[in-house]
Design an enzyme around this catalytic site. Structure first.
Site, PDB file in Angstrom:
ATOM      1  N   ASP A  42       0.784  -1.173  -0.065  1.00  0.00           N
ATOM      2  CA  ASP A  42       0.016  -0.182  -0.084  1.00  0.00           C
ATOM      3  C   ASP A  42       0.772   1.363   0.070  1.00  0.00           C
ATOM      4  O   ASP A  42       0.465   2.270  -0.636  1.00  0.00           O
ATOM      5  CB  ASP A  42      -1.092  -0.088   1.239  1.00  0.00           C
ATOM      6  CG  ASP A  42      -1.967  -0.868   1.015  1.00  0.00           C
ATOM      7  OD1 ASP A  42      -2.499  -1.212  -0.161  1.00  0.00           O
ATOM      8  OD2 ASP A  42      -2.746  -1.164   2.053  1.00  0.00           O
ATOM      9  N   LEU A  88     -16.362 -24.826 -28.006  1.00  0.00           N
ATOM     10  CA  LEU A  88     -15.734 -26.354 -28.148  1.00  0.00           C
ATOM     11  C   LEU A  88     -16.792 -27.433 -28.212  1.00  0.00           C
ATOM     12  O   LEU A  88     -17.870 -27.286 -27.701  1.00  0.00           O
ATOM     13  CB  LEU A  88     -15.267 -26.631 -26.597  1.00  0.00           C
ATOM     14  CG  LEU A  88     -13.711 -25.988 -26.430  1.00  0.00           C
ATOM     15  CD1 LEU A  88     -13.464 -26.244 -24.791  1.00  0.00           C
ATOM     16  CD2 LEU A  88     -12.558 -26.447 -27.177  1.00  0.00           C
ATOM     17  N   GLU A 118      -6.336 -29.588 -19.962  1.00  0.00           N
ATOM     18  CA  GLU A 118      -6.642 -28.288 -19.387  1.00  0.00           C
ATOM     19  C   GLU A 118      -7.767 -28.691 -18.459  1.00  0.00           C
ATOM     20  O   GLU A 118      -8.717 -29.415 -18.822  1.00  0.00           O
ATOM     21  CB  GLU A 118      -6.744 -27.158 -19.887  1.00  0.00           C
ATOM     22  CG  GLU A 118      -5.318 -26.821 -20.900  1.00  0.00           C
ATOM     23  CD  GLU A 118      -5.446 -25.780 -21.814  1.00  0.00           C
ATOM     24  OE1 GLU A 118      -6.461 -25.028 -21.873  1.00  0.00           O
ATOM     25  OE2 GLU A 118      -4.501 -25.330 -22.768  1.00  0.00           O
ATOM     26  N   LYS A 120     -11.498 -27.420 -17.579  1.00  0.00           N
ATOM     27  CA  LYS A 120     -12.437 -26.272 -18.158  1.00  0.00           C
ATOM     28  C   LYS A 120     -12.841 -25.616 -17.189  1.00  0.00           C
ATOM     29  O   LYS A 120     -13.772 -26.035 -16.257  1.00  0.00           O
ATOM     30  CB  LYS A 120     -13.427 -27.407 -18.876  1.00  0.00           C
ATOM     31  CG  LYS A 120     -14.515 -26.396 -19.632  1.00  0.00           C
ATOM     32  CD  LYS A 120     -15.101 -27.276 -20.665  1.00  0.00           C
ATOM     33  CE  LYS A 120     -16.403 -26.596 -21.582  1.00  0.00           C
ATOM     34  NZ  LYS A 120     -17.045 -25.344 -20.753  1.00  0.00           N
ATOM     35  N   ASP A 122     -15.513 -22.970 -15.595  1.00  0.00           N
ATOM     36  CA  ASP A 122     -16.806 -22.495 -15.654  1.00  0.00           C
ATOM     37  C   ASP A 122     -17.024 -21.171 -15.306  1.00  0.00           C
ATOM     38  O   ASP A 122     -17.291 -20.702 -14.441  1.00  0.00           O
ATOM     39  CB  ASP A 122     -17.801 -23.472 -14.814  1.00  0.00           C
ATOM     40  CG  ASP A 122     -19.221 -23.331 -15.214  1.00  0.00           C
ATOM     41  OD1 ASP A 122     -19.389 -22.717 -16.084  1.00  0.00           O
ATOM     42  OD2 ASP A 122     -20.179 -23.751 -14.572  1.00  0.00           O
ATOM     43  N   TYR A 227      -5.678 -18.984 -21.538  1.00  0.00           N
ATOM     44  CA  TYR A 227      -5.190 -20.265 -22.270  1.00  0.00           C
ATOM     45  C   TYR A 227      -4.955 -20.052 -23.893  1.00  0.00           C
ATOM     46  O   TYR A 227      -4.493 -21.048 -24.379  1.00  0.00           O
ATOM     47  CB  TYR A 227      -6.398 -21.379 -22.115  1.00  0.00           C
ATOM     48  CG  TYR A 227      -7.639 -20.954 -22.369  1.00  0.00           C
ATOM     49  CD1 TYR A 227      -8.185 -20.649 -23.667  1.00  0.00           C
ATOM     50  CD2 TYR A 227      -8.576 -20.823 -21.296  1.00  0.00           C
ATOM     51  CE1 TYR A 227      -9.473 -20.067 -23.855  1.00  0.00           C
ATOM     52  CE2 TYR A 227      -9.945 -20.287 -21.506  1.00  0.00           C
ATOM     53  CZ  TYR A 227     -10.369 -20.225 -22.606  1.00  0.00           C
ATOM     54  OH  TYR A 227     -11.676 -19.681 -22.778  1.00  0.00           O
ATOM     55  N   LYS A 290      -6.650 -30.618 -26.048  1.00  0.00           N
ATOM     56  CA  LYS A 290      -6.156 -29.871 -27.166  1.00  0.00           C
ATOM     57  C   LYS A 290      -5.029 -30.674 -27.800  1.00  0.00           C
ATOM     58  O   LYS A 290      -4.108 -31.030 -27.426  1.00  0.00           O
ATOM     59  CB  LYS A 290      -5.676 -28.490 -26.891  1.00  0.00           C
ATOM     60  CG  LYS A 290      -6.847 -27.561 -26.168  1.00  0.00           C
ATOM     61  CD  LYS A 290      -6.589 -26.255 -25.570  1.00  0.00           C
ATOM     62  CE  LYS A 290      -7.562 -25.511 -24.923  1.00  0.00           C
ATOM     63  NZ  LYS A 290      -7.271 -24.266 -24.482  1.00  0.00           N
ATOM     64  N   LYS A 314     -16.890 -33.670 -20.312  1.00  0.00           N
ATOM     65  CA  LYS A 314     -17.394 -33.098 -19.007  1.00  0.00           C
ATOM     66  C   LYS A 314     -17.558 -34.120 -17.956  1.00  0.00           C
ATOM     67  O   LYS A 314     -17.535 -35.133 -17.999  1.00  0.00           O
ATOM     68  CB  LYS A 314     -18.965 -32.705 -19.545  1.00  0.00           C
ATOM     69  CG  LYS A 314     -19.053 -31.696 -20.478  1.00  0.00           C
ATOM     70  CD  LYS A 314     -18.867 -30.359 -19.992  1.00  0.00           C
ATOM     71  CE  LYS A 314     -19.337 -29.057 -21.017  1.00  0.00           C
ATOM     72  NZ  LYS A 314     -20.761 -28.659 -20.528  1.00  0.00           N
ATOM     73  N   CYS A 408     -44.535 -17.567  14.278  1.00  0.00           N
ATOM     74  CA  CYS A 408     -43.553 -18.235  14.280  1.00  0.00           C
ATOM     75  C   CYS A 408     -43.815 -19.788  14.617  1.00  0.00           C
ATOM     76  O   CYS A 408     -44.587 -19.869  15.509  1.00  0.00           O
ATOM     77  CB  CYS A 408     -42.621 -17.632  15.461  1.00  0.00           C
ATOM     78  SG  CYS A 408     -41.084 -18.521  15.977  1.00  0.00           S
ATOM     79  N   CYS A 411     -42.605 -20.529  18.779  1.00  0.00           N
ATOM     80  CA  CYS A 411     -43.301 -19.605  19.993  1.00  0.00           C
ATOM     81  C   CYS A 411     -44.697 -19.258  19.540  1.00  0.00           C
ATOM     82  O   CYS A 411     -45.627 -18.622  20.438  1.00  0.00           O
ATOM     83  CB  CYS A 411     -42.448 -18.671  20.640  1.00  0.00           C
ATOM     84  SG  CYS A 411     -42.434 -17.142  19.393  1.00  0.00           S
ATOM     85  N   CYS A 426     -39.700 -13.500  13.663  1.00  0.00           N
ATOM     86  CA  CYS A 426     -40.394 -13.731  14.580  1.00  0.00           C
ATOM     87  C   CYS A 426     -40.231 -12.486  15.553  1.00  0.00           C
ATOM     88  O   CYS A 426     -39.181 -11.935  15.697  1.00  0.00           O
ATOM     89  CB  CYS A 426     -40.020 -14.889  15.408  1.00  0.00           C
ATOM     90  SG  CYS A 426     -40.539 -15.109  17.137  1.00  0.00           S
ATOM     91  N   CYS A 431     -38.174 -15.706  22.106  1.00  0.00           N
ATOM     92  CA  CYS A 431     -38.457 -16.912  21.425  1.00  0.00           C
ATOM     93  C   CYS A 431     -37.362 -18.014  21.550  1.00  0.00           C
ATOM     94  O   CYS A 431     -36.314 -17.815  21.388  1.00  0.00           O
ATOM     95  CB  CYS A 431     -38.709 -16.497  19.824  1.00  0.00           C
ATOM     96  SG  CYS A 431     -39.035 -18.130  18.865  1.00  0.00           S
TER      97      CYS A 431
HETATM   98  S1  IVH Z   1     -10.349 -23.460 -25.464  1.00  0.00           S
HETATM   99  C1  IVH Z   1     -10.835 -22.922 -29.740  1.00  0.00           C
HETATM  100  N1  IVH Z   1      -9.635 -23.988 -22.855  1.00  0.00           N
HETATM  101  O1  IVH Z   1     -15.424 -23.189 -22.488  1.00  0.00           O
HETATM  102  C2  IVH Z   1     -10.746 -23.176 -28.455  1.00  0.00           C
HETATM  103  N2  IVH Z   1     -11.817 -23.004 -23.592  1.00  0.00           N
HETATM  104  O2  IVH Z   1     -17.632 -24.702 -23.711  1.00  0.00           O
HETATM  105  C3  IVH Z   1     -11.802 -22.621 -27.726  1.00  0.00           C
HETATM  106  N3  IVH Z   1     -13.400 -22.733 -21.519  1.00  0.00           N
HETATM  107  O3  IVH Z   1     -15.946 -20.895 -24.879  1.00  0.00           O
HETATM  108  C4  IVH Z   1     -11.772 -22.449 -26.180  1.00  0.00           C
HETATM  109  N4  IVH Z   1     -11.920 -23.524 -20.021  1.00  0.00           N
HETATM  110  O4  IVH Z   1     -15.115 -19.970 -22.857  1.00  0.00           O
HETATM  111  C5  IVH Z   1     -10.616 -23.227 -23.599  1.00  0.00           C
HETATM  112  N5  IVH Z   1      -9.160 -24.664 -20.685  1.00  0.00           N
HETATM  113  C6  IVH Z   1     -10.125 -23.948 -21.379  1.00  0.00           C
HETATM  114  C7  IVH Z   1     -11.251 -23.611 -21.125  1.00  0.00           C
HETATM  115  C8  IVH Z   1     -12.324 -23.222 -22.007  1.00  0.00           C
HETATM  116  C9  IVH Z   1     -12.975 -23.011 -20.075  1.00  0.00           C
HETATM  117  C10 IVH Z   1     -14.339 -22.259 -21.919  1.00  0.00           C
HETATM  118  C11 IVH Z   1     -14.348 -21.166 -23.138  1.00  0.00           C
HETATM  119  C12 IVH Z   1     -15.163 -22.036 -24.101  1.00  0.00           C
HETATM  120  C13 IVH Z   1     -16.009 -22.712 -23.592  1.00  0.00           C
HETATM  121  C14 IVH Z   1     -16.621 -23.756 -24.177  1.00  0.00           C
END
Ligand code: IVH
Length: 670
Positions: A42, A88, A118, A120, A122, A227, A290, A314, A408, A411, A426, A431
């Protein structure tokens, strides 16, 4: 304005400060390996801000002081992506993954194919453009062709570099996400404010990135894993080199990516993360596979929607369907009536679920939830799941709408539903349900920490009318306790000792333990630090309370209200009479930075604490929780089925604690 430095010197100092701040931001936000204290950091930022105020013409958009724009933004304009952001293809099992490899082998039959696996994440896909090495624009995925320009909001993400060590134009892509810890904090804050909570971290991240005030966005705690990267001048030979390239530019990449030499390696990676995904502080919904070589990727090409060189596998959903057998009302410490769905037990990622919170009356109305309904439930990070939606097609006609009680259920006093608030409460100050919750909160580990004063004992103490208010616990005699069910002389003695010990707890704990509305642990600590003794707090007025950092009008009003109530005045008198600590000892007590400078890493499933609890305990004691182990880590706390962090800690010789030893460590600080 009197300038502290001549301009030439200021230019040099500003440059030095910026580099230093960027270095420490990277260490803190990207590497989880802070090198200096927050305070020291800081000081650097403050010095830079001061010089920039003196020399406004030296401010640049890439200065670390410029992450958060001052002005709210008007809205988001739609922008075309330079290269479409493809989605994807998904698959759900081993066979489908083998089919994916089969399609690759048809196009590239005689070469060995390597993959990068990698996680994925969310979250939300985002593309970030750097012009001439400078952060210029951040665009949401949108429909893949066009997205929204969310630059000022993305710029607030502290792990993202604002300038790159290059003059090239660069586009980096990745996923913005909200860590579970921030998600829970935001939802708690929203619930306190009577706002609806976010369903999952992804929705919360999506909502946050569309806020119009970047200042508010910066408070949310968003983060980003990158990524992919495109540069105008060079193409890397593989995805693993792309990831290294990203790292070299100080981008945060996910630490768990793995180069796989065969599909078997990929499947092992999948299996590992399917089991361990709950140990992460962010939501992952699968893995992404990939093809590693860029040359192979080009040979494989893309369809209009997806690349043919990547696919996601998935994880099984954390959702399940089940039936609502009943809806009960729970009465909380503040008297809030919370509806809880009693479910037909169902397994969800290894845990049997039989209850789900329904939040409040509006939630039941909004989702039209009825007793007997089949519902979709979802767990995201929390053990207690929520009802996502009712599956109306499954209705037989026998389902019963739930009418929210006006009394409630414990009570039978009137329940009051203030205009504009989400919850009914309540109205009876004594109570028994409120008292039960108040006692449990008072005795809880983070409050007065009275071990042994749990659910079953509190229930009996109330049933037998041995306790009618909090101070009564200090009048309990051995003979009162010994007669309780499942209580022998030894456990009665232990409980008495624990109650006795609680008299010496720090004032901050006592303030928190009283359960004053809106006074959480942090606020309690701030109050204790400000008022050297408890009586001064009890007598403080609005004005004085508002002087304290972190105390706003709502907290001030609530504190004044609490100490104005005659029953609370009596409660305090009796606690004092019982001999509780009413004076705050500066610097010597718990909660005052015993763990300053120490870093902790949590791994595996903890059973006695939630991750958030363990994190909060450590932070309250001045320590830091980081996500990766290095030789500088002070302790690694290991739960069940620990991940690679455990191995790493062992190989680096870092101190390892199990939960029991962790508890001992905390206790020893008390
Ligand atoms: S690669 C052409 N890598 O998942 C390659 N996507 O369901 C496209 N996502 O649109 C993306 N983790 O937003 C890639 N390690 C990862 C990811 C990833 C999450 C998302 C991304 C994509 C969506 C597809």
């Amino acid at each position: 304005m009197n300038k502290s430095l001549p301009k030439q010197k200021a230019i040099q100092r500003i440059e030095g400060l910026r580099q230093n701040i960027e270095y420490h931001e990277k260490k803190y936000y990207v590497d989880n390996d802070p090198q200096i204290s927050d305070y020291e950091f800081d000081l650097l930022v403050k010095e830079l801000e001061k010089l920039e105020r003196e020399f406004p013409d030296l401010v640049t958009p890439e200065s670390p002081t410029q992450r958060v724009g001052e002005q709210p933004i008007e809205g988001f304009s739609s922008v075309e992506h330079t290269v479409p952001m493809l989605s994807l293809d998904n698959c759900y099992n081993e066979q489908e993954l083998r089919d994916f490899e089969g399609r690759i082998k048809k196009i590239i039959p005689s070469e060995k194919i390597e993959y990068v696996a990698e996680l994925k994440i969310d979250g939300l896909g985002i593309a970030i453009n750097y012009r001439n090495g400078k952060f210029s624009q951040a665009i949401t995925r949108g429909d893949g062709i066009r997205g929204d320009d969310v630059t000022p909001n993305v710029k607030t993400i502290k792990s993202l570099p604002l300038a790159l060590d290059t003059t090239q134009d660069v586009e980096a892509r990745g996923e913005i996400y909200l860590p579970f810890s921030s998600f829970q904090r935001i939802n708690q804050e929203r619930e306190k404010e009577g706002e609806s909570s976010f369903a999952n971290p992804r929705n919360a991240a999506a909502g946050s990135i569309r806020l119009l005030d970047p200042k508010e966005v910066s408070q949310r705690g968003l983060d980003m894993f990158l990524y992919s990267i495109f540069c105008d001048r060079e193409e890397k030979a593989s995805q693993s080199e792309n990831l290294d390239f990203l790292k070299r530019f100080r981008f945060k990449t996910n630490p768990h990516s793995k180069l796989c030499h065969s599909l078997e390696d990929v499947l092992a990676f999948y299996q590992k993360w399917k089991e361990q995904r709950d140990s992460l502080d962010y939501d992952v919904d699968g893995i992404v596979i990939k093809v590693n070589s860029t040359r192979h990727q080009t040979l494989l090409g893309s369809t209009a929607k997806f690349p043919k060189w990547a696919i996601s596998l998935k994880f099984p959903a954390r959702q399940a369907t089940t039936k609502i057998n009943d809806i009960l009302i729970q009465v909380g410490r503040t008297g809030a009536l919370t509806p809880v769905a009693i479910l037909e037990p169902v397994k969800l990622s290894g845990i049997t679920i039989s209850r789900s919170t329904l939040h409040n009356e509006d939630e039941i109305k909004k989702k039209d939830i009825r007793i007997g309904d089949t519902v979709l439930i979802e767990r995201s990070g929390d053990v207690i799941p929520r009802v996502v939606s009712v599956i109306k097609e499954k209705r037989s006609g026998k389902e019963r709408p739930f009418s929210f009680p006006t009394q409630c259920p414990v009570c039978h006093a009137t329940a009051f539903h203030p205009e504009g608030e989400a919850v009914s409460r309540c109205t009876n100050p004594s109570c028994p349900a409120k008292l039960r919750e108040a006692l449990l909160h008072y005795a809880s580990r983070r409050a007065m920490n009275i071990e042994g004063l749990g659910d079953a004992i509190v229930h009996q103490l109330l049933e037998n009318k041995l306790v009618r208010n909090i101070p009564d616990i200090y009048d309990l005699k051995m003979e009162d306790l010994i007669d309780l069910e499942r209580m022998g002389p030894r456990s009665a003695q232990n409980l008495q000792d624990e109650i006795e010990k609680s008299k010496k707890r720090a004032v901050a704990r006592l303030i928190f333990a009283l359960g004053i509305r809106f006074v959480g642990e942090r606020t309690a600590q701030a109050l204790a630090a400000h008022f050297n003794n408890f009586d001064a707090l009890a007598q403080a007025g609005h004005e004085e309370l508002l002087q304290i950092k972190d105390v706003g009008p709502k907290v001030a009003e609530s504190v004044v209200f609490f100490f104005d109530q005659p029953e609370n005045v009596e409660l305090i008198r009796r606690l004092k009479q019982a001999g509780l600590h009413f004076v705050h000892k500066k610097g010597s007590e718990e909660g005052e930075k015993f763990l300053t400078g120490q870093t902790f890493v949590l791994t595996g499933k903890l059973s006695h604490f939630t991750r958030e609890e363990a994190t909060a305990i450590i932070q309250d004691l001045g320590g830091q929780v980081v996500s990766s182990v290095s030789s500088k880590t002070s302790y690694v706390i290991v739960g069940e089925a620990p991940g690679s962090k455990f191995q790493k800690a062992k190989s680096l010789g870092v101190s390892i604690l199990d939960e029991f030893q962790f508890q001992e460590l905390i206790d020893s600080l008390e």
